[in-house]
Design an enzyme around this catalytic site. Structure first.
Site, PDB file in Angstrom:
ATOM      1  N   HIS A 139       0.822  -1.216   0.000  1.00  0.00           N
ATOM      2  CA  HIS A 139       0.000   0.000   0.000  1.00  0.00           C
ATOM      3  C   HIS A 139       0.855   1.265   0.000  1.00  0.00           C
ATOM      4  O   HIS A 139       0.396   2.339  -0.407  1.00  0.00           O
ATOM      5  CB  HIS A 139      -0.915   0.004   1.228  1.00  0.00           C
ATOM      6  CG  HIS A 139      -2.291   0.525   0.955  1.00  0.00           C
ATOM      7  ND1 HIS A 139      -2.518   1.732   0.324  1.00  0.00           N
ATOM      8  CD2 HIS A 139      -3.517   0.024   1.225  1.00  0.00           C
ATOM      9  CE1 HIS A 139      -3.815   1.948   0.223  1.00  0.00           C
ATOM     10  NE2 HIS A 139      -4.450   0.927   0.757  1.00  0.00           N
ATOM     11  N   ALA A 140       2.106   1.175   0.442  1.00  0.00           N
ATOM     12  CA  ALA A 140       2.982   2.350   0.443  1.00  0.00           C
ATOM     13  C   ALA A 140       3.276   2.839  -0.978  1.00  0.00           C
ATOM     14  O   ALA A 140       3.648   3.997  -1.173  1.00  0.00           O
ATOM     15  CB  ALA A 140       4.292   2.031   1.161  1.00  0.00           C
TER      16      ALA A 140
END
Length: 468
Positions: A139-140
């Site tokens: 998700h980063a």
């Protein structure tokens, strides 16, 4: 892997720092079904020529300096370490859908190799027997809107191989703006925004401290993000959802979705644990909301610009959406009316924007650990997560291979129940991921959601016929 390119490291954004913490280590999974057998070489070549292969975050290692601060550092990407063909059956005796879901669950519990510091944080798994492409992306690197918009930029319409997918949201998802009016109406709108923002922000803060849902058979808590998972799929037709939407004035597809979830959860609880839940008990969901100026999926060119309202990254806020348990509800459409009334109030507030900005406000003074624990407490004090993304309206193809479905789920949340819906070509598939020791039968829960929509559709049809 090769040596890093010249140039300075890029610091992580506040959101990126939060989703890389051990308590909130979030990974996105997207399963793309294909009509024809997969061509490994063609897919590798397509990935290498796609925007993903040149985007700085997809070509960077996550490194940490002597002070403990993490950065992105450019590197050379070895495609063979990121594209992983899987030959043969995944599990004996399972349908293709069940086998893919089983594979996704296994991936979510096998993170040490994926989260190493020797390659960028993404992989593409090719399930040859199931004709399915699975993206595993941290998700980063970006939120679902960014990542899906990037993928669709490499796809074309089946009926027009030169045309890009249509990514505008359906009319029900567009923001409605009223016309001009008296000055006092404008003042009342502003006062409404101020009031609802104050109320919901106070609730948000209380949730980050001690206020929590009453225990139910769906409840989870700290540490549940590490528990074994199961995954099932609920399938809906958008035409059915639109038919239900038309039965309540100014309702949207999102209202219908939350009405389905409310009705489905009540059905499940009544079957699974009759009389175990007190009447009126609040079951709170966390809804992930896109905060970009343009709703829905984005043009990739816009995401790559410097416009802060559209740019690439994690531009997602949180809304607290409560479901109130009631054993008897004679009219299935009442779930939609209640959902619409509650969501309308949420739309009048800045709660989602506050939830997005709070990490930026806290980190300079208290550090990333404090910001992470704030979000973690909110998840622990609520019951489920929900997100919804509108995909292409028409059938599309990747590398000339028609796509049959697009499904999305996320791992790393301390909820025992996460719901992620993605629409595509007239259908909407919702991935239901559960902690199997708390919710052992997600397939039955999926049926509860599907039945809830059919009951609401029948009620909508009856209401329409009664008006004729």
């Amino acid at each position: 892997m090769g040596s890093p390119e010249n140039g300075s490291d890029e610091p992580l954004t506040p959101t990126g720092r939060v989703v890389l913490q051990k308590e909130t280590n979030l990974v996105i999974y997207s399963a793309i079904g294909m009509k024809q057998p997969l061509d490994v070489d063609a897919l590798k070549s397509a990935i290498q020529s796609s925007p993903m292969f040149t985007h700085h975050r997809f070509c960077s290692l996550l490194v940490q300096d002597s002070a403990g601060r993490k950065h992105w550092r450019r590197t050379c990407v070895d495609i063979d370490r990121h594209v992983i063909p899987v030959y043969g059956p995944i599990a004996e005796g399972l349908s293709n859908e069940a086998a893919v879901n089983e594979y996704l669950v296994d991936l979510s519990t096998d993170l040490p190799g994926f989260l190493g510091d020797d390659k960028p944080l993404w992989e593409v798994h090719l399930l040859m027997a199931q004709r399915c492409v699975v993206f595993r992306i941290h998700h980063a690197l970006g939120d679902g809107i960014s990542l899906m918009s990037m993928f669709l930029a490499s796809c074309r319409q089946v009926d027009d191989p030169e045309a890009l997918p249509t990514i505008r949201p359906p009319s029900s998802a567009k923001r409605r703006r009223g016309g001009g009016g008296e000055w006092w109406k404008a003042v009342m709108r502003v006062l409404g925004v101020v009031w609802f923002t104050l109320v919901f922000v106070v609730e948000f803060i209380l949730r980050s401290m001690w206020a929590s849902d009453r225990k139910t058979p769906l409840s989870s808590g700290a540490g549940v993000e590490l528990w074994p998972r199961k995954l099932a799929t609920a399938r809906f037709w958008l035409e059915d959802m639109k038919a239900v939407k038309s039965a309540v004035a100014n309702a949207t597809i999102n209202d219908v979705l939350f009405g389905i979830i409310s009705a489905g959860l009540v059905k499940y609880l009544d079957h699974r644990s009759p009389n175990a839940v007190r009447e009126g008990t609040q079951i709170t969901g966390l809804a992930m909301v896109n905060l970009r100026e343009q709703p829905g999926l984005q043009e990739l060119s816009n995401l790559m610009k410097d416009n802060p309202g559209l740019r690439w990254g994690n531009k997602v806020g949180i809304l607290l959406l409560p479901v109130h348990y009631h054993r008897s509800c004679g009219d299935p459409l009442e779930y939609l009316r209640k959902a619409k009334s509650m969501i309308d109030r949420k739309k009048k507030s800045l709660e989602a924007h506050f939830s997005y900005k709070i990490s930026e406000m806290i980190m300079p003074y208290l550090g990333e650990r404090a910001a992470t624990l704030l979000y973690y407490r909110i998840f622990c004090n609520t019951t489920f997560t929900i997100s919804n993304m509108f995909g292409p309206h028409e059938e599309i193809a990747a590398v000339g291979n028609p796509i049959t479905y697009i499904r999305v789920n996320v791992s790393g949340l301390p909820h025992a129940l996460t719901l992620h819906m993605m629409s595509y070509a007239g259908r909407a598939d919702m991935q239901i991921q559960v902690a199997k020791d708390i919710i052992p039968d997600p397939e039955f829960l999926a049926k509860c959601f599907e039945d809830a929509l059919l009951e609401m559709k029948a009620a909508a049809s009856t209401a329409l016929n009664s008006k004729k």
